[in-house]
Scaffold this motif. Sequence first.
Motif, PDB file in Angstrom:
ATOM      1  N   ARG A  23       0.831  -1.216   0.000  1.00 26.39           N
ATOM      2  CA  ARG A  23       0.000   0.000   0.000  1.00 26.39           C
ATOM      3  C   ARG A  23       0.860   1.258   0.000  1.00 26.39           C
ATOM      4  O   ARG A  23       0.616   2.195  -0.765  1.00 26.39           O
ATOM      5  N   GLU A  24       1.861   1.281   0.865  1.00 23.98           N
ATOM      6  CA  GLU A  24       2.707   2.473   0.973  1.00 23.98           C
ATOM      7  C   GLU A  24       3.524   2.695  -0.300  1.00 23.98           C
ATOM      8  O   GLU A  24       3.656   3.828  -0.765  1.00 23.98           O
ATOM      9  N   LEU A  25       4.077   1.626  -0.865  1.00 23.14           N
ATOM     10  CA  LEU A  25       4.857   1.780  -2.094  1.00 23.14           C
ATOM     11  C   LEU A  25       3.982   2.216  -3.263  1.00 23.14           C
ATOM     12  O   LEU A  25       4.414   3.009  -4.101  1.00 23.14           O
ATOM     13  N   ALA A  26       2.771   1.700  -3.330  1.00 19.96           N
ATOM     14  CA  ALA A  26       1.865   2.123  -4.400  1.00 19.96           C
ATOM     15  C   ALA A  26       1.619   3.626  -4.311  1.00 19.96           C
ATOM     16  O   ALA A  26       1.635   4.334  -5.330  1.00 19.96           O
ATOM     17  N   GLU A  27       1.426   4.117  -3.102  1.00 21.20           N
ATOM     18  CA  GLU A  27       1.220   5.554  -2.906  1.00 21.20           C
ATOM     19  C   GLU A  27       2.496   6.335  -3.223  1.00 21.20           C
ATOM     20  O   GLU A  27       2.452   7.374  -3.880  1.00 21.20           O
ATOM     21  N   LEU A  28       3.638   5.835  -2.772  1.00 16.17           N
ATOM     22  CA  LEU A  28       4.906   6.523  -3.027  1.00 16.17           C
ATOM     23  C   LEU A  28       5.241   6.564  -4.514  1.00 16.17           C
ATOM     24  O   LEU A  28       5.726   7.581  -5.016  1.00 16.17           O
ATOM     25  N   VAL A  29       4.996   5.478  -5.213  1.00 14.78           N
ATOM     26  CA  VAL A  29       5.277   5.448  -6.651  1.00 14.78           C
ATOM     27  C   VAL A  29       4.345   6.411  -7.379  1.00 14.78           C
ATOM     28  O   VAL A  29       4.748   7.104  -8.310  1.00 14.78           O
ATOM     29  N   ARG A  30       3.109   6.468  -6.923  1.00 13.25           N
ATOM     30  CA  ARG A  30       2.134   7.353  -7.574  1.00 13.25           C
ATOM     31  C   ARG A  30       2.447   8.824  -7.333  1.00 13.25           C
ATOM     32  O   ARG A  30       2.378   9.641  -8.244  1.00 13.25           O
ATOM     33  N   GLY A  86       5.966   7.183 -16.038  1.00 17.26           N
ATOM     34  CA  GLY A  86       4.677   6.749 -16.555  1.00 17.26           C
ATOM     35  C   GLY A  86       3.766   6.249 -15.442  1.00 17.26           C
ATOM     36  O   GLY A  86       3.947   6.560 -14.269  1.00 17.26           O
ATOM     37  N   PHE A  87       2.796   5.442 -15.815  1.00 16.70           N
ATOM     38  CA  PHE A  87       1.816   4.932 -14.862  1.00 16.70           C
ATOM     39  C   PHE A  87       2.241   3.543 -14.405  1.00 16.70           C
ATOM     40  O   PHE A  87       2.186   2.584 -15.168  1.00 16.70           O
ATOM     41  N   ILE A  88       2.668   3.433 -13.144  1.00 18.81           N
ATOM     42  CA  ILE A  88       3.172   2.182 -12.577  1.00 18.81           C
ATOM     43  C   ILE A  88       2.157   1.663 -11.566  1.00 18.81           C
ATOM     44  O   ILE A  88       1.669   2.413 -10.724  1.00 18.81           O
ATOM     45  N   THR A  89       1.860   0.370 -11.651  1.00 20.01           N
ATOM     46  CA  THR A  89       0.958  -0.272 -10.701  1.00 20.01           C
ATOM     47  C   THR A  89       1.736  -1.324  -9.921  1.00 20.01           C
ATOM     48  O   THR A  89       2.373  -2.191 -10.517  1.00 20.01           O
ATOM     49  N   VAL A  90       1.687  -1.241  -8.600  1.00 20.92           N
ATOM     50  CA  VAL A  90       2.316  -2.249  -7.747  1.00 20.92           C
ATOM     51  C   VAL A  90       1.303  -3.371  -7.553  1.00 20.92           C
ATOM     52  O   VAL A  90       0.230  -3.160  -7.002  1.00 20.92           O
ATOM     53  N   ASN A  91       1.655  -4.575  -8.039  1.00 20.57           N
ATOM     54  CA  ASN A  91       0.728  -5.708  -7.990  1.00 20.57           C
ATOM     55  C   ASN A  91       0.910  -6.586  -6.763  1.00 20.57           C
ATOM     56  O   ASN A  91      -0.063  -7.089  -6.214  1.00 20.57           O
ATOM     57  N   GLU A  92       2.146  -6.796  -6.368  1.00 23.90           N
ATOM     58  CA  GLU A  92       2.425  -7.733  -5.278  1.00 23.90           C
ATOM     59  C   GLU A  92       3.764  -7.393  -4.659  1.00 23.90           C
ATOM     60  O   GLU A  92       4.640  -6.834  -5.303  1.00 23.90           O
ATOM     61  N   VAL A  93       3.911  -7.751  -3.399  1.00 25.88           N
ATOM     62  CA  VAL A  93       5.184  -7.603  -2.697  1.00 25.88           C
ATOM     63  C   VAL A  93       5.456  -8.912  -1.970  1.00 25.88           C
ATOM     64  O   VAL A  93       4.570  -9.450  -1.308  1.00 25.88           O
ATOM     65  N   ARG A 136      11.632 -13.675   5.303  1.00 31.21           N
ATOM     66  CA  ARG A 136      11.198 -13.907   6.686  1.00 31.21           C
ATOM     67  C   ARG A 136      11.814 -12.922   7.672  1.00 31.21           C
ATOM     68  O   ARG A 136      11.200 -12.575   8.677  1.00 31.21           O
ATOM     69  N   ASP A 137      13.033 -12.466   7.383  1.00 34.24           N
ATOM     70  CA  ASP A 137      13.685 -11.520   8.297  1.00 34.24           C
ATOM     71  C   ASP A 137      13.448 -10.060   7.894  1.00 34.24           C
ATOM     72  O   ASP A 137      14.041  -9.155   8.475  1.00 34.24           O
ATOM     73  N   TYR A 138      12.601  -9.833   6.910  1.00 35.58           N
ATOM     74  CA  TYR A 138      12.229  -8.494   6.433  1.00 35.58           C
ATOM     75  C   TYR A 138      13.411  -7.700   5.889  1.00 35.58           C
ATOM     76  O   TYR A 138      13.364  -6.479   5.824  1.00 35.58           O
ATOM     77  N   SER A 139      14.470  -8.371   5.477  1.00 32.29           N
ATOM     78  CA  SER A 139      15.630  -7.646   4.965  1.00 32.29           C
ATOM     79  C   SER A 139      15.502  -7.330   3.477  1.00 32.29           C
ATOM     80  O   SER A 139      16.156  -6.413   2.987  1.00 32.29           O
ATOM     81  N   HIS A 140      14.671  -8.078   2.761  1.00 32.87           N
ATOM     82  CA  HIS A 140      14.491  -7.853   1.329  1.00 32.87           C
ATOM     83  C   HIS A 140      13.011  -7.931   0.979  1.00 32.87           C
ATOM     84  O   HIS A 140      12.283  -8.759   1.524  1.00 32.87           O
ATOM     85  N   ALA A 141      12.611  -7.062   0.065  1.00 34.66           N
ATOM     86  CA  ALA A 141      11.244  -7.084  -0.450  1.00 34.66           C
ATOM     87  C   ALA A 141      11.306  -7.017  -1.969  1.00 34.66           C
ATOM     88  O   ALA A 141      11.942  -6.121  -2.528  1.00 34.66           O
ATOM     89  N   THR A 142      10.671  -7.978  -2.616  1.00 31.39           N
ATOM     90  CA  THR A 142      10.578  -7.972  -4.071  1.00 31.39           C
ATOM     91  C   THR A 142       9.236  -7.369  -4.439  1.00 31.39           C
ATOM     92  O   THR A 142       8.192  -7.851  -4.007  1.00 31.39           O
ATOM     93  N   VAL A 143       9.287  -6.307  -5.228  1.00 29.71           N
ATOM     94  CA  VAL A 143       8.086  -5.569  -5.610  1.00 29.71           C
ATOM     95  C   VAL A 143       7.774  -5.894  -7.068  1.00 29.71           C
ATOM     96  O   VAL A 143       8.581  -5.624  -7.952  1.00 29.71           O
ATOM     97  N   PHE A 144       6.612  -6.500  -7.301  1.00 29.87           N
ATOM     98  CA  PHE A 144       6.178  -6.827  -8.653  1.00 29.87           C
ATOM     99  C   PHE A 144       5.267  -5.711  -9.148  1.00 29.87           C
ATOM    100  O   PHE A 144       4.332  -5.317  -8.452  1.00 29.87           O
ATOM    101  N   TYR A 145       5.551  -5.212 -10.339  1.00 27.83           N
ATOM    102  CA  TYR A 145       4.807  -4.075 -10.872  1.00 27.83           C
ATOM    103  C   TYR A 145       4.468  -4.295 -12.337  1.00 27.83           C
ATOM    104  O   TYR A 145       5.071  -5.130 -13.015  1.00 27.83           O
ATOM    105  N   THR A 146       3.486  -3.551 -12.806  1.00 30.05           N
ATOM    106  CA  THR A 146       3.161  -3.487 -14.229  1.00 30.05           C
ATOM    107  C   THR A 146       3.091  -2.019 -14.617  1.00 30.05           C
ATOM    108  O   THR A 146       2.997  -1.141 -13.757  1.00 30.05           O
ATOM    109  N   ILE A 147       3.142  -1.783 -15.921  1.00 35.20           N
ATOM    110  CA  ILE A 147       3.049  -0.412 -16.419  1.00 35.20           C
ATOM    111  C   ILE A 147       2.000  -0.354 -17.516  1.00 35.20           C
ATOM    112  O   ILE A 147       1.695  -1.360 -18.160  1.00 35.20           O
TER     113      ILE A 147
END
Length: 123
Positions: A20-27, A36-43, A47-58
């Motif tokens: 939610r926060e990344l979608a707002e930040l990207v927007r 352009g217009f980026i949509t965050v689809n999934e994150v 387990r240790d919260y050190s990495h987050a993979t953000v899947f997006y479409t345009i």
Amino acid sequence: MRKPQRGYARQDRVKEQIMRELAELVRTGLKDPRAGFITVNEVEVTRDYSHATVFYTILNQDAREITEEVLEHARGHLRSELAKRIKLFKTPELHFKYDESLERGLNLSALIDQVAAEKPVED
């Protein structure tokens, strides 16, 4: 003795909050007009919260490479803004990946339609 979980696991709640926060930040937070217009689809979060993979479409598929460059360039800024909005012990390192699942789904649907049009249905 373990406590029973109440609905969502913490990791699920954290990844939804990050999404939610990344979608707002990207927007609102990306100042680069090439984005352009980026949509965050999934994150997905480790387990240790050190990495987050953000899947997006345009919206504009022609700008895919430019969008990748923009997101990679803004990765540090987005992470620091995310740290201000979400209180975690460690803010995850962000990794952006283009989400190809929509394209694969459309291609699969087109193949099914093509086969259905070629072969008449027998009663």
